[in-house]
Motif scaffolding. Structure first.
Motif, short mmCIF file in Angstrom:
data_model
loop_
_atom_site.label_atom_id
_atom_site.label_comp_id
_atom_site.label_asym_id
_atom_site.label_seq_id
_atom_site.Cartn_x
_atom_site.Cartn_y
_atom_site.Cartn_z
N UNK A 112 -5.52 -2.84 -5.02
CA UNK A 112 -6.38 -2.75 -6.28
C UNK A 112 -6.18 -1.33 -6.39
N UNK A 142 -24.18 -5.14 -10.06
CA UNK A 142 -23.09 -6.31 -10.11
C UNK A 142 -22.62 -5.95 -9.42
N UNK A 143 -20.90 -5.08 -10.15
CA UNK A 143 -20.12 -3.96 -9.74
C UNK A 143 -19.84 -3.48 -8.57
N UNK A 158 -3.30 -2.77 -9.06
CA UNK A 158 -4.20 -2.71 -10.28
C UNK A 158 -4.71 -1.34 -11.28
N UNK A 190 -2.59 -10.81 -9.52
CA UNK A 190 -3.58 -10.83 -8.82
C UNK A 190 -3.90 -12.73 -9.30
N UNK A 245 -20.26 -11.04 -11.32
CA UNK A 245 -19.08 -10.44 -11.48
C UNK A 245 -17.82 -10.76 -12.37
N UNK A 285 -6.45 -6.39 0.73
CA UNK A 285 -6.81 -6.02 -0.47
C UNK A 285 -6.56 -4.97 -1.45
N UNK A 338 -9.93 -6.19 -14.77
CA UNK A 338 -8.88 -5.97 -13.84
C UNK A 338 -8.81 -5.82 -12.01
N UNK A 339 -9.69 -6.72 -11.86
CA UNK A 339 -9.42 -7.01 -10.41
C UNK A 339 -9.23 -8.37 -10.06
N UNK A 340 -8.18 -9.42 -8.89
CA UNK A 340 -8.13 -10.23 -8.96
C UNK A 340 -9.56 -11.42 -8.64
N UNK A 341 -9.19 -11.63 -8.85
CA UNK A 341 -10.68 -12.82 -8.76
C UNK A 341 -10.66 -13.43 -7.07
N UNK A 342 -9.95 -12.96 -6.57
CA UNK A 342 -10.01 -13.09 -5.05
C UNK A 342 -10.19 -12.42 -4.58
N UNK A 343 -10.09 -10.82 -4.58
CA UNK A 343 -10.25 -9.94 -4.41
C UNK A 343 -12.26 -9.83 -4.62
N UNK A 381 -14.14 -3.11 -15.49
CA UNK A 381 -13.81 -3.10 -14.34
C UNK A 381 -13.32 -4.44 -13.69
N UNK A 382 -13.74 -5.01 -13.69
CA UNK A 382 -14.12 -6.40 -13.21
C UNK A 382 -12.67 -7.28 -14.13
#
Lengths: 275, 287
Positions: free
Chosen positions: A251, A24-25, A254, A208, B163, A247, B119-124, B116-117
């Motif tokens: 990333x 999933x990740x 972030x 973000x 995700x 992106x 800290x990831x931008x929703x768009x990414x 992890x998810x």
């Protein structure tokens, strides 16, 4: 912590956790890295140094910093009032702080646009009285980001303030300190790590953010176009390489922010452990 | 130091020293600023959703919600939550069990990766699934050869939501189960209870409120996610629009009542979430 061998289920639960995390990740996220390996360094630079992309990074960072600053200032006052002062309806207001977590960002976006557009509920007032337009300007982005990031600051500082050892204040006062001295010399330094963490969390979330911003931003290239929108624009033009390059940059930023936040939180824990 | 400070404090229990309390005017003005900010930034938007939704009357509101596209969007949103929330709940429990009940190498790395998810931008988060399943993506050719649609179809929406909502349950359970320790479970096991029996009779009753809390937040995000879903959905009306996407499409087509009517459903969901959240926090505080 002592571990006995009697607890069952280590292999199946760990195997499932790793498998699920991978599927999933990790595998999806790694495509971003592998895809960017296909780009040459020159290609990457030409995407990132493009005027419009640079402008979108500037818009995102400036508005996020402004929003995190405002959210921190008012968030501090809100956390202070919620922890220290009794007043009617306090529990209701406290519960409402989490609204931006619970309200879908698209809903926040259209409502804020309706409120702050030139003929909107507050927009009319601001245009008539100050000639100030909020919606469809960079200022609109800041308003949306303040809404989104407020709970991150409040919920970080609130628990620290709650556990704040007031014997320190009492000691200072018994030694003859004024209220102002107690606040500046005792309270503020002790809340600094948590406040910086809250600020960093608010900023990281703001950079973000997409849903609540696009309705109120006006999305004018070079002026009010944020980085996440830039990625979507590239995708819609089937410029996958360009979208990937932007992106990946986001990333990395972030993750750096995450590192800073973790270090700050370590500082918070150390600080409260020493007390 | 505190030993000296306490008797002074007790002696003046009624009247606290000047340096310990804020002057009344500070109290009042700070409370006014805080309440004013909350009303302006949080209460007002909530009220405006309702006002805008009913601005053309009850009839228009109702027909906006019962039109086929809105109905399809609601069904897809429910389906998304029904698939993703149970999967991430099972994962959260399994991960918390493995991490808090056993020692192994790389444990703290695993805990970090689970978050992890966030800290990831929703768009990414949406973009990575486009890179995987899009026409130019890794599995793009294989998928189109076998006539399987992932991107711009329901599976893509489910994956992106999975995700985005991945850490919610796990991150509620891990700190709690860490703090609880495993003595009670060990006792049950040494008395001959099976692993499953121990989990359902010992562990589950102890973690049920935190588990519900995680499920609640996971569900709110699954139903409300916009950025990631927007990238993978393709915005096909009646087919791949979730309720938040339906809000966007209606708004961009100047169907404001339609947009705010759907938004009012999502705002209602947010309010119910907040109420249940407060109730669960209250319960946990009493334990």
């Amino acid at each position: 912590m002592s571990q006995s061998n009697i607890m069952p289920g280590f292999r199946p639960t760990l195997a499932f956790t790793l498998l699920y995390l991978g599927l999933v990740v990790l595998i999806p996220l790694s495509t971003l890295v592998f895809k960017s390996f296909q780009l040459s360094w020159e290609d990457y630079l030409s995407v990132i140094t493009n005027d419009r992309v640079v402008a979108s990074f500037r818009v995102s960072f400036v508005t996020s910093l402004a929003a995190a600053a405002v959210a921190s200032l008012f968030g501090f006052i809100i956390a202070w009032v919620l922890v220290r002062y009794p007043f009617p309806g306090k529990r209701l207001f406290d519960a409402l702080i989490d609204l931006p977590f619970a309200l879908p960002t698209a809903v926040a976006g259209i409502v804020l646009a309706a409120i702050y557009q030139p003929n909107g509920y507050i927009g009319t007032l601001l245009t008539d009285m100050f000639g100030l337009q909020v919606a469809y300007k960079p200022l609109g982005i800041v308003v949306a980001l303040i809404f989104i990031s407020l709970p991150f600051f409040v919920r970080t500082v609130e628990p620290v303030l709650q556990e704040f050892d007031s014997t320190m204040e009492e000691a200072a006062s018994s030694l003859g300190a004024t209220r102002r001295q107690v606040f500046v010399r005792i309270i503020l330094p002790n809340l600094l790590p948590a406040s910086l963490t809250g600020f960093a969390l608010a900023f990281a979330r703001s950079v973000g953010e997409y849903g609540s911003v696009i309705f109120i931003a006006g999305n004018l290239p070079y002026v009010s176009e944020i980085v996440p929108l830039m990625i979507i624009t590239k995708l819609e033009q089937y410029e996958y390489a360009g979208a990937t390059a932007i992106a990946l940059t986001m990333l990395v930023i972030s993750f750096l922010l995450l590192l800073v936040i973790n270090l700050l939180q370590l500082w918070v824990r150390k600080r409260s452990g020493q007390l | 130091m505190s030993a000296i400070a306490y008797p002074i404090n007790e002696a003046k229990a009624v009247e606290r020293p000047q340096a310990l309390r804020d002057p009344d005017w500070v109290r009042w003005s700070l409370t006014a600023v805080a309440v004013g900010f909350i009303v302006l930034f949080l209460c007002l938007p909530l009220g405006i959703v309702i006002i805008e939704a009913f601005s053309k009357g009850w009839q228009t509101y109702w027909s906006a919600l019962t039109q086929p596209d809105a109905q399809a969007a609601m069904q897809l949103t429910l389906l998304t939550a029904l698939v993703t929330v149970p999967l991430n709940t099972v994962f959260g429990v399994a991960a918390a069990w493995a991490i808090t009940r056993f020692e192994f190498r790389g444990k703290s790395l695993l805990t970090t990766l689970i978050d992890l998810p966030f800290s990831v931008s929703p768009v990414i988060s949406g973009l990575i699934f486009v890179l995987l399943f899009g026409a130019q993506g890794w599995f793009g050719e294989w998928l189109s050869a076998h006539d399987v649609k992932v991107l711009f179809a329901v599976p893509g929406i489910l994956l992106a939501t999975l995700f985005i909502t991945f850490p919610f349950v796990a991150r509620e359970l891990i700190p709690l189960m860490q703090e609880m320790g495993s003595e009670e479970e060990e006792a049950a096991l040494s008395l001959g209870a099976s692993g499953w029996r121990t989990f359902f009779w010992v562990t589950l009753p102890n973690i049920k409120w935190a588990l519900l809390y995680g499920v609640l937040l996971c569900n709110a995000r699954a139903m409300g996610e916009f950025g990631a879903v927007s990238v993978v959905s393709g915005h096909i009306r009646g087919l791949t629009n979730t309720l938040p996407l339906h809000v966007e499409v209606s708004y961009n087509e100047y169907d404001f009542v339609g947009a705010f009517a759907s938004a009012s459903i999502l705002a209602g969901l947010a309010i119910v979430t907040l109420i249940l959240k407060s109730a669960l926090e209250w319960r946990q505080a009493r334990r």
